[in-house]
Enzyme design. Sequence first.
Site, short mmCIF file in Angstrom:
data_model
loop_
_atom_site.label_atom_id
_atom_site.label_comp_id
_atom_site.label_asym_id
_atom_site.label_seq_id
_atom_site.Cartn_x
_atom_site.Cartn_y
_atom_site.Cartn_z
N GLN A 24 0.84 -1.20 0.00
CA GLN A 24 0.00 0.00 0.00
C GLN A 24 0.88 1.25 0.00
OE1 GLN A 24 -3.93 -1.42 2.47
NE2 GLN A 24 -2.09 -1.03 3.64
N TRP A 62 -5.08 -1.21 -3.98
CA TRP A 62 -4.32 0.04 -3.85
C TRP A 62 -3.41 0.29 -5.05
CZ3 TRP A 62 -5.05 4.16 -0.81
CH2 TRP A 62 -6.02 4.02 0.18
N LYS A 142 -14.21 1.05 11.06
CA LYS A 142 -12.99 0.50 10.45
C LYS A 142 -12.39 1.42 9.39
CE LYS A 142 -13.10 -2.45 7.01
NZ LYS A 142 -13.30 -3.64 6.16
N PRO A 172 -7.72 -0.90 12.72
CA PRO A 172 -8.87 -1.14 11.83
C PRO A 172 -9.24 -2.63 11.87
CG PRO A 172 -7.06 -0.02 10.68
CD PRO A 172 -6.52 -0.50 11.98
N ASP A 174 -10.09 -5.03 10.07
CA ASP A 174 -10.04 -5.65 8.75
C ASP A 174 -10.17 -7.17 8.90
OD1 ASP A 174 -7.50 -7.09 7.35
OD2 ASP A 174 -8.51 -5.83 5.88
N TRP A 212 -0.51 -6.61 9.07
CA TRP A 212 -1.32 -6.73 7.85
C TRP A 212 -0.52 -7.26 6.64
CZ3 TRP A 212 -2.20 -4.68 2.94
CH2 TRP A 212 -3.48 -4.91 2.41
#
EC number: 3.2.2.-
Length: 239
Positions: A24, A62, A142, A172, A174, A212
């Site tokens: 990202q 992204w 989120k 978040p 996710d 993540w």
Amino acid sequence: MIARIIGEIGIEGARFIEENIDEQFKALRYLSKGIDSETFVKLVIANSLVSYQLTGKGEQWWWEFAKYFYGRDVKSIYLAYKEFLPNSRFNRRLIPQKLSRIRRVETFLSTLTEERIEEYYGDMSSLWGSIARALGVDKESKTVVFSVKMFGYAARIVLSTFNPYPMEIPIPEDSRIVKLTKKLTNEKPRKFWMKIARESGVPPLHIDSILWPLLGGASIDSAPPELRDKLAELIKIIR
């Protein structure tokens, strides 16, 4: 155990992962070279707020976003997304709902001058509240907390300065984080990771940055040896 490892990785380790491993961040760095700074930051916030119910991996989405907007002249963020989302490969669900979110936040985004971006980067908790108010949703939603994380990436790129995330902004929730949390504890994700943040000294948004990419199968080969060893230890627990 996990708090100890995250504490040893630390904020600087999280920063390395963000800037060198997280796709990202790489996508944003690419886009920043093909669009003016103000539009870049506005687009990053807008894109964060529609980054849910994807039809592909977050990393793919992204990069699709970055390549689509690179070199593009954006007059209206809402109109740009009205054209972008229906033709997107990785974000094709709930398009009317997502466009409604963009419309609601567009007035706020129009206030983001370079000076205001710098002010918000120095006070990301204030930005957090502003985005939630503009959308009319809970601050802990989120996508709202995620938008602060991605704003932090974008502002870091534009301003060439690193500011750590505030401790009070939660992780978040996710799908990757929710699944991992269920594996580790019966506690709610937000509560569990806030506890880990306080024990480790690493804010929840930086914990998200560590976890993540690793949960998505990212390679850790580019990390310096000491950090790589800690990440390898963490991977054994989380994957």
